[in-house]
Design a protein around this motif. Structure first.
Motif, mmCIF file in Angstrom:
data_model
loop_
_atom_site.group_PDB
_atom_site.id
_atom_site.type_symbol
_atom_site.label_atom_id
_atom_site.label_comp_id
_atom_site.label_asym_id
_atom_site.label_seq_id
_atom_site.Cartn_x
_atom_site.Cartn_y
_atom_site.Cartn_z
ATOM 1 N N GLN A 132 -5.317 -2.960 -5.380
ATOM 2 C CA GLN A 132 -4.055 -2.538 -6.341
ATOM 3 C C GLN A 132 -4.218 -1.538 -6.999
ATOM 4 O O GLN A 132 -3.260 -1.051 -7.414
ATOM 5 C CB GLN A 132 -4.267 -4.119 -7.271
ATOM 6 C CG GLN A 132 -3.112 -4.091 -8.236
ATOM 7 C CD GLN A 132 -1.664 -4.239 -7.597
ATOM 8 O OE1 GLN A 132 -1.653 -4.832 -6.680
ATOM 9 N NE2 GLN A 132 -0.590 -3.223 -7.956
ATOM 10 N N ASP A 181 0.739 -1.278 -0.002
ATOM 11 C CA ASP A 181 -0.233 0.022 0.105
ATOM 12 C C ASP A 181 0.915 1.541 -0.117
ATOM 13 O O ASP A 181 0.290 2.372 -0.089
ATOM 14 C CB ASP A 181 -0.963 -0.012 1.217
ATOM 15 C CG ASP A 181 -0.301 -0.170 2.549
ATOM 16 O OD1 ASP A 181 0.929 -0.088 2.617
ATOM 17 O OD2 ASP A 181 -1.099 -0.720 3.346
ATOM 18 N N HIS A 182 2.212 1.122 0.265
ATOM 19 C CA HIS A 182 3.210 2.094 -0.003
ATOM 20 C C HIS A 182 2.747 3.427 1.130
ATOM 21 O O HIS A 182 3.147 4.456 0.883
ATOM 22 C CB HIS A 182 3.256 2.776 -1.380
ATOM 23 C CG HIS A 182 3.322 1.794 -2.378
ATOM 24 N ND1 HIS A 182 4.467 1.239 -2.569
ATOM 25 C CD2 HIS A 182 2.559 1.436 -3.513
ATOM 26 C CE1 HIS A 182 4.319 0.382 -3.873
ATOM 27 N NE2 HIS A 182 3.225 0.442 -4.233
ATOM 28 N N SER A 216 -6.099 2.248 -0.459
ATOM 29 C CA SER A 216 -5.454 0.795 -0.751
ATOM 30 C C SER A 216 -5.648 -0.030 0.690
ATOM 31 O O SER A 216 -6.143 -1.215 0.444
ATOM 32 C CB SER A 216 -4.122 0.916 -1.175
ATOM 33 O OG SER A 216 -3.650 -0.177 -1.421
ATOM 34 N N ARG A 217 -5.007 0.654 1.794
ATOM 35 C CA ARG A 217 -4.917 -0.483 2.929
ATOM 36 C C ARG A 217 -6.630 -0.749 3.260
ATOM 37 O O ARG A 217 -6.922 -1.987 3.766
ATOM 38 C CB ARG A 217 -4.416 0.415 3.997
ATOM 39 C CG ARG A 217 -4.275 -0.504 5.516
ATOM 40 C CD ARG A 217 -3.459 0.266 6.277
ATOM 41 N NE ARG A 217 -1.977 -0.206 5.757
ATOM 42 C CZ ARG A 217 -1.068 0.258 6.666
ATOM 43 N NH1 ARG A 217 -1.116 0.613 7.695
ATOM 44 N NH2 ARG A 217 0.266 -0.312 6.226
ATOM 45 N N LYS A 274 1.511 4.656 -5.712
ATOM 46 C CA LYS A 274 2.887 4.462 -6.125
ATOM 47 C C LYS A 274 3.252 5.482 -7.101
ATOM 48 O O LYS A 274 4.184 6.434 -7.056
ATOM 49 C CB LYS A 274 2.926 3.250 -6.812
ATOM 50 C CG LYS A 274 4.552 2.962 -7.163
ATOM 51 C CD LYS A 274 4.432 1.413 -7.684
ATOM 52 C CE LYS A 274 5.892 1.113 -8.166
ATOM 53 N NZ LYS A 274 6.302 -0.249 -8.702
ATOM 54 N N SER A 324 -3.072 5.742 -0.417
ATOM 55 C CA SER A 324 -2.372 4.445 0.464
ATOM 56 C C SER A 324 -3.502 4.143 1.293
ATOM 57 O O SER A 324 -3.575 2.964 1.584
ATOM 58 C CB SER A 324 -1.157 5.189 0.920
ATOM 59 O OG SER A 324 -0.233 5.423 -0.118
ATOM 60 N N ALA A 355 -3.300 1.294 -4.934
ATOM 61 C CA ALA A 355 -1.914 1.082 -4.394
ATOM 62 C C ALA A 355 -1.066 1.609 -5.851
ATOM 63 O O ALA A 355 0.060 2.364 -5.442
ATOM 64 C CB ALA A 355 -1.278 -0.383 -4.242
#
Length: 111
Positions: free
Chosen positions: A76, A35-36, A63-64, A83, A60, A79
């Motif tokens: 994905q 998840d960066h 995403s988490r 990114k 992020s 994420a």
């Protein structure tokens, strides 16, 4: 008796055709979706050029959240966006620092 049947009888296996039961266990592989979030936090604190670090941090966290509810496709997607934003924030932040150093060096020489 054929040779194979003789070997089966010799090993003690039953001669009749009993049903063979099999068990299949499906092991679900845990797909890791990064998840960066640490990188996003770094960019938010240190390289927040054009607020890209904050936006990357928001993606992020999304995403988490998607990963926690089991939506790996959504996780994905968020994420990969995080990114991309982290890369942009990092490149722009480094570029600003390099330009600042060059301008400071040129002004220091002109004195």
């Amino acid at each position: 008796m054929s040779k194979e049947e003789n070997e089966v009888v010799a090993t003690g296996m039953p001669q009749g055709s009993a049903p063979i039961t099999t068990t299949v266990i499906n092991i679900r592989t845990e797909t890791s979706v990064p998840d960066h979030i640490v990188w996003s936090l770094f960019n938010t604190v240190y390289m927040n050029c054009c607020c890209l670090g904050i936006v990357a941090f928001a993606y992020s966290v999304k995403s988490r959240d998607r990963k926690m509810v089991g939506d790996m496709t959504g996780a994905q997607s968020y994420a990969s966006t995080a990114k991309l934003l982290n890369i942009l924030a990092l490149v722009l932040g480094i570029l600003v620092i390099v330009i600042f150093i060059i301008v400071s060096a040129i002004k220091g020489q002109s004195r």
